[in-house]
Design a protein around this motif. Structure first.
Motif, short mmCIF file in Angstrom:
data_model
loop_
_atom_site.label_atom_id
_atom_site.label_comp_id
_atom_site.label_asym_id
_atom_site.label_seq_id
_atom_site.Cartn_x
_atom_site.Cartn_y
_atom_site.Cartn_z
N THR A 84 -2.92 1.28 -32.18
CA THR A 84 -1.82 1.79 -31.41
C THR A 84 -0.81 2.49 -32.84
OG1 THR A 84 -2.30 1.14 -29.75
CG2 THR A 84 -0.22 2.32 -30.12
N HIS A 88 -0.14 6.18 -34.88
CA HIS A 88 1.48 6.95 -34.64
C HIS A 88 2.05 6.46 -36.34
CE1 HIS A 88 1.36 5.87 -30.26
NE2 HIS A 88 2.31 6.41 -29.97
N GLU A 165 7.77 -1.50 -33.08
CA GLU A 165 8.13 -0.76 -32.01
C GLU A 165 8.55 0.64 -32.53
OE1 GLU A 165 9.92 -2.20 -28.89
OE2 GLU A 165 7.88 -3.11 -27.99
N ASN A 168 5.96 3.71 -32.75
CA ASN A 168 6.01 4.22 -32.06
C ASN A 168 6.89 4.81 -30.58
OD1 ASN A 168 3.82 4.54 -29.17
ND2 ASN A 168 3.28 2.41 -29.76
N SER A 170 6.25 6.62 -28.61
CA SER A 170 5.03 7.09 -27.30
C SER A 170 6.43 5.76 -26.57
CB SER A 170 3.83 6.67 -27.39
OG SER A 170 3.51 7.49 -27.59
N LEU A 171 6.27 4.28 -27.17
CA LEU A 171 7.27 3.17 -26.45
C LEU A 171 9.09 3.65 -25.92
CD1 LEU A 171 5.77 0.51 -28.45
CD2 LEU A 171 5.59 1.10 -26.07
N LEU A 173 9.72 7.01 -25.12
CA LEU A 173 9.88 7.98 -23.67
C LEU A 173 9.44 6.99 -22.98
CD1 LEU A 173 7.27 11.19 -26.06
CD2 LEU A 173 10.59 10.66 -24.62
N LEU A 174 8.70 6.45 -22.65
CA LEU A 174 8.54 5.64 -21.65
C LEU A 174 9.00 4.90 -21.89
CD1 LEU A 174 4.55 4.09 -22.54
CD2 LEU A 174 5.78 5.96 -20.56
N THR A 177 11.56 6.76 -18.54
CA THR A 177 10.69 7.01 -17.48
C THR A 177 11.00 6.06 -15.94
OG1 THR A 177 8.29 5.90 -17.90
CG2 THR A 177 8.47 7.92 -19.26
N ARG A 181 7.17 1.16 -19.19
CA ARG A 181 5.66 0.99 -19.97
C ARG A 181 5.16 0.26 -18.91
NH1 ARG A 181 7.97 -2.02 -25.25
NH2 ARG A 181 9.22 -0.10 -25.80
N TRP A 202 -3.32 -1.18 -23.39
CA TRP A 202 -3.07 -0.46 -25.13
C TRP A 202 -5.38 -0.20 -25.33
CZ3 TRP A 202 0.38 -3.09 -29.50
CH2 TRP A 202 2.19 -2.47 -28.71
#
Length: 240
Positions: A84, A88, A165, A168, A170-171, A173-174, A177, A181, A202
């Protein structure tokens, strides 16, 4: 909306303080002692053994990701966290523009590593550092930074675990939310979906269902160039 704005402005104070503290930590990171090491140590890449110095590609700075490796494991059996992270880091164009080179290092034998790199469609440079001394080799799963001064090479920084991290997106952005995660350690409001074990998502099966079972692969493997639904033996469904 008024209630949201009030709460958002209160949280912004904390976010700005967090940003300033991050800047201060980065300043301290730049002041860490530098450790000189032998830049002629050999690593193995597509052109055979080369000195570590070549990884700088003529630039002064170098960032590497040290990818964990399981000898003899099938592609889907390689580390999901490292897969992962490397996924990235497929594009280093902005690093190059700022005078920083990038490479991935791992302890795997080069023929196995080369096959995995081709399978994943990676374009960034990979090298085997099997048997190389620290800080070229050593423990894997680290982001590590180096500096070059002519033919002299220096270790300047290394981090692992959640320190990785930062690559990454994506983490990040999560984390913005409402459901986060989806990991067990997160603090969720009452009534929100509960997370599972750390990093459980993952690995998924071909349908995208998170699983650690025999049908699982690190998530990026399902979306690599030219990928389609495949079973755990690496064969496309409906074909031998």
């Amino acid at each position: 909306m008024a209630e949201w704005r009030t709460a958002r402005e209160a949280l912004l104070v904390r976010e700005e303080a967090h940003t300033r503290e991050g800047d201060a930590i980065a300043a301290a990171r730049r002041r860490l002692p530098r450790v000189e090491f032998d830049g002629t140590a050999r690593v193995v890449g597509p052109d055979g053994p080369v000195p570590f110095l070549e990884l700088f590609q003529g630039r002064e700075e170098l960032v590497v990701y040290k990818h964990m490796w399981y000898d003899g494991a099938p592609h889907q059996g390689q580390c999901e966290g490292c897969t992962t992270t490397a996924w990235h880091l497929r594009d280093a164009v902005h690093l190059h523009a700022r005078g920083v080179s990038f490479a991935v290092l791992t302890t795997g034998e080069w023929p196995e590593v080369a096959a995995y790199v081709a399978f994943m469609g990676y374009r960034q440079p990979w090298y085997s550092v099997r048997d190389a001394p620290e800080p070229v080799g050593g423990d894997m799963g680290y982001l590590t930074c180096y500096l070059r001064d002519g033919d002299r090479t220096f270790l300047t920084y290394a981090t692992t675990g959640r320190g990785n991290e930062r690559v990454n997106g994506s983490l990040g952005l999560l984390d913005m939310t409402p459901h986060g995660r989806g990991e067990a350690w997160e603090d969720h409001p009452a009534g929100r979906p509960a997370g599972r074990e750390a990093c459980w998502s993952w690995r998924t099966d071909a349908d995208g269902a998170a699983t650690w079972g025999p049908t699982s692969r690190p998530v990026p493997q399902w979306t690599r160039p030219g990928a389609g639904p495949v079973d755990t033996l690496g064969r496309r469904h409906g074909h031998s």
